[in-house]
Design an enzyme around this catalytic site. Structure first.
Site, short mmCIF file in Angstrom:
data_model
loop_
_atom_site.label_atom_id
_atom_site.label_comp_id
_atom_site.label_asym_id
_atom_site.label_seq_id
_atom_site.Cartn_x
_atom_site.Cartn_y
_atom_site.Cartn_z
N SER A 1 62.39 55.81 -10.15
CA SER A 1 61.31 56.79 -10.04
C SER A 1 60.74 57.06 -11.43
O SER A 1 60.41 56.13 -12.16
CB SER A 1 61.83 58.06 -9.36
OG SER A 1 60.78 58.89 -8.95
N GLU B 1 58.76 50.15 -0.93
CA GLU B 1 57.98 50.30 -2.15
C GLU B 1 57.72 48.98 -2.87
O GLU B 1 56.90 48.93 -3.78
CB GLU B 1 58.69 51.25 -3.13
CG GLU B 1 58.70 52.70 -2.70
CD GLU B 1 59.22 53.63 -3.78
OE1 GLU B 1 59.01 54.84 -3.63
OE2 GLU B 1 59.84 53.15 -4.75
N HIS C 1 62.07 55.59 -0.90
CA HIS C 1 62.07 55.74 -2.36
C HIS C 1 63.49 55.71 -2.92
O HIS C 1 63.76 55.04 -3.92
CB HIS C 1 61.37 57.05 -2.72
CG HIS C 1 61.17 57.27 -4.18
ND1 HIS C 1 60.52 56.36 -4.99
CD2 HIS C 1 61.56 58.29 -5.00
CE1 HIS C 1 60.49 56.82 -6.23
NE2 HIS C 1 61.12 57.97 -6.26
#
Length: 696
Positions: free
Chosen positions: A512, A594, A622
């Site tokens: 992230s 993703e 995520h």
């Protein structure tokens, strides 16, 4: 079946990736302090129920159990196996309902007679209320809501359940099924990296219903029943409160945002006593406040404070008097609640997984109510030191320096930097992909770094009033990235002041925002010999595949998409613009929902023959969380850093095919010219092959 955790019983065994994957956990699967409680206290306060989970990588699922433990010492807990999987924490993402992979707290709730404990659980993919008999362990579903259950509460007599639901969700799914037959309209409902299927809108109305357990009759909840789940719906309640609590005499307290027009999360505390508003104007009653309770005579709240907000403090307050700090710790306190004169929390330390802990509000006595991992302390654990530092802007930063038990080599320890939270148990950093204690067992120093605060929060620009304006300021001249880079550099300097570190053998890892920090560091320094990324980072290609809602949101933030401005903007922060010069070996492990967003960077790096190795984990959002995937990531990250920073080939953690690819990458990297700063040992060190790393 919920079996015993396979934690080593013999003392002195170093922590392995498998040991970390087998740790029993409860509550929300992150280290935020404002999460809801993960346990339920029985009527009368004698028993406490909580749901424990343990990953089973071999079956790629979790084993779960309802644990009912007594507050009395010496009473063995009752363990009831549950044939259900953990639930994920939902949230709104650019107008649609989504989840990022975090496991929700899911606190058990007792019936008034103490016979039944209820939790949320999925039935045929839809969340319902599951009731478990506390004596027999027999379970049955108590609701059948087509739109699923969001939250629930028992009625006072224990004969009914009040629950909240998105009643329109079933109709939305049916309409989407019909739309599939003629083609989905591509609009803001679609998140392409997740699925071409439109996602449910977050604006679906929430309704409140009551089910009578004796007859299974389901009806709309009355106004009084609704207040059990939605206190703000009651007349006289503070509508904008983020937390409320009431004393027996009728006094009420609220935590309320200090400035609704500001994006900054400053919270104030005030109360209402006999109809008179009382403001707590002491410094401790404002700032990073989380949670609010009443213990019969006082209100209690948590406050983040100290160096870089690294301390969690417990305060009690009686309106009209100054607040009193009764406890403070740098440990993580998560999922707290007040019951029977106790503050009860999940508590974690750097080397201690989460335990159910209590603090007597009368005497201050601390107790461990339940330890899910009593054998973990038998491991040969590394040394950990909390470090504090200042960056060039005098911003307070902190981190945990984890050092092997063995003495440093003559050149110093190789070191891996992980990010961006370092509160509580040092398991796998944000995203839980990097096995910190296993790294230390293999001879690595690990610097676990807490992120710097948002740049916009430091400059206090009065023109910045909204989250979008704050992000716009953060990305202007790369303020936020530079701030975090300076934080990393200050942390590394502080680590070097406390241990011998080989600066030629530094690795960096991140998921992230931490992946973005890692890429910025690779692009703007020659410090790091290798890296591991668990998420794509922002670049032009991401906006081509991210969908209309993503593009609209980031246009408001000020991200450019096309033309010369875009090319120059992404050069310092993205991988693709630096593909021809980047020669740092990079391991890429992306979640399946993703990875499309990272294909632009991957394609550019592969076309430039950059040393990368790429893996994709299907069905993951995520945060990657499937047990088999988690263990695979632990092992591959350990093997990757072993290979590049120590010249070690561990056949337990990497396959023969993986090691062959990495040797080919090294051969490709070393003959030709390399970027200045690439450590010479990447090319000259001799590799050693072993079937098992020695663990002491």
């Amino acid at each position: 079946m919920f079996a015993a955790s396979p934690v080593a019983s013999a003392r002195g065994i170093a922590v392995t990736p498998h040991d970390l994957s087998a740790v029993r956990e409860f509550g929300q699967s992150d280290n935020s302090t404002n999460q809801g409680p993960a346990f339920g206290v029985s009527p009368g306060g004698a028993r406490i129920a909580l749901v424990i989970r343990r990953a089973d990588p071999a079956r790629n699922r979790f084993c779960q159990a309802l644990v009912i433990t007594s507050r009395r010492a010496g009473v063995a807990p009752k363990v009831i196996p549950l044939d259900v999987q953990p639930l994920h924490q939902p949230y709104e993402m650019r107008g649609v309902l989504a989840h990022d992979g975090l496991i929700s707290a899911n606190p058990p709730r007792w019936s008034s007679d103490g016979d039944t404990v209820a939790i949320l659980a999925a039935r045929h993919g839809i969340v319902q209320v599951l009731g478990v008999n506390a004596k027999t362990g027999h379970s049955r579903f108590l609701t059948d809501a087509p739109g699923g259950v969001i939250d629930f509460a028992w009625s006072a007599d224990g004969k009914a359940l009040v629950y909240s639901t998105r009643a329109g969700l079933a109709a939305f799914r049916a309409a989407t099924d019909r739309e599939a037959l003629r083609g989905y309209h591509y609009d803001a409902r679609v998140v392409p990296t997740t699925s071409p299927r439109p996602q449910p809108p977050a604006a679906l109305p929430i309704s409140y219903r009551t089910v009578l357990l004796t007859t299974a009759r389901d009806r709309p909840a009355t106004d009084a029943e609704r207040t059990l789940l939605d206190p703000a719906s009651a007349s006289g309640e503070q509508k904008d409160a983020v937390a409320t609590a009431s004393l027996p005499g009728g006094a009420r307290a609220w935590l309320v945002p200090a400035d609704h027009s500001s994006w900054q999360p400053v919270i104030n505390l005030f109360a209402s006593v006999d109809g008179t508003r009382v403001v707590c104007d002491a410094p401790a009653c404002s700032g990073y406040l989380t949670n609010l309770w009443a213990d019969g005579r006082h209100f209690l709240f948590l406050r983040r404070e100290g160096w870089g907000d690294s301390v969690t403090a417990v305060y009690r307050w009686r309106p009209g008097a100054p607040p009193e700090r009764i406890f403070a710790t740098e440990d993580l306190l998560a999922g707290c609640d007040v019951a029977a004169g106790l503050l009860i929390c999940g508590r974690e330390a750097s080397l201690q997984p989460r335990r159910l802990w209590s603090l007597s509000l009368e005497t201050g006595q601390q107790s461990i109510i339940f330890d899910p991992n009593p054998g973990f302390a038998r491991h040969a654990l590394p040394r950990v030191e909390r470090l504090h530092w200042n960056d060039p802007l005098n911003v307070h930063g902190y981190g945990d320096l984890v050092l092997p038990r063995s003495a440093a080599p003559s050149a110093g320890y190789p070191m891996i930097i992980v990010q961006y939270r370092t509160r509580g148990f040092l398991k796998g950093a944000i995203g839980d992909e990097f096995p910190i204690l296993a790294f230390a067992a293999h001879g690595f120093a690990v610097l676990s770094v807490e992120n710097a605060p948002d740049y916009a929060s430091l400059v206090s620009d009065p023109s910045v009033r909204t989250p979008a304006e704050a992000v716009r300021l953060d990305i202007t001249d790369y303020h936020a990235r530079k701030l975090q880079f300076d934080n990393l550099m200050a942390g590394i300097a502080e680590a070097r002041a406390h241990a011998s570190i080989d600066m030629r053998r530094l690795g960096i890892a991140g998921v992230s925002d931490a992946a973005s920090s890692a890429v910025y560091a690779l692009n703007n320094s020659h410090l790091f010999a290798t890296a591991s990324l668990g998420s794509p980072v922002w670049d032009r290609f991401m906006f081509e595949v991210g969908g209309p809602a993503l593009r609209t949101a980031f246009a408001a933030y000020g991200f450019p998409f096309d033309g010369p401005a875009a090319r120059s903007f992404y050069e310092p922060i993205a991988l693709a613009p630096n593909a021809t010069t980047l020669r740092t070996p990079i391991l890429v492990q992306f979640p399946g929902e993703e990875y499309l967003a990272g294909l632009g960077a991957i394609s550019a790096l592969e076309a430039a023959n950059a040393p990368i190795d790429v893996y994709v984990f299907p069905g993951e959002p995520h945060i990657t969380g499937q047990p088999a995937h988690r263990l695979a990531m632990y092992r591959r990250n350990l093997a990757w850093f072993d290979f590049w920073l120590q010249g070690r080939e561990d056949e337990d953690d990497a396959s023969a095919e993986e090691l062959a690819r990495w040797r080919a990458l090294r051969a490709q990297l070393c003959p030709g010219p390399t970027k200045d700063g690439v450590p010479s040992q990447l090319c000259t060190q001799a590799s050693t092959s072993t079937s098992a790393v020695t663990r002491r």
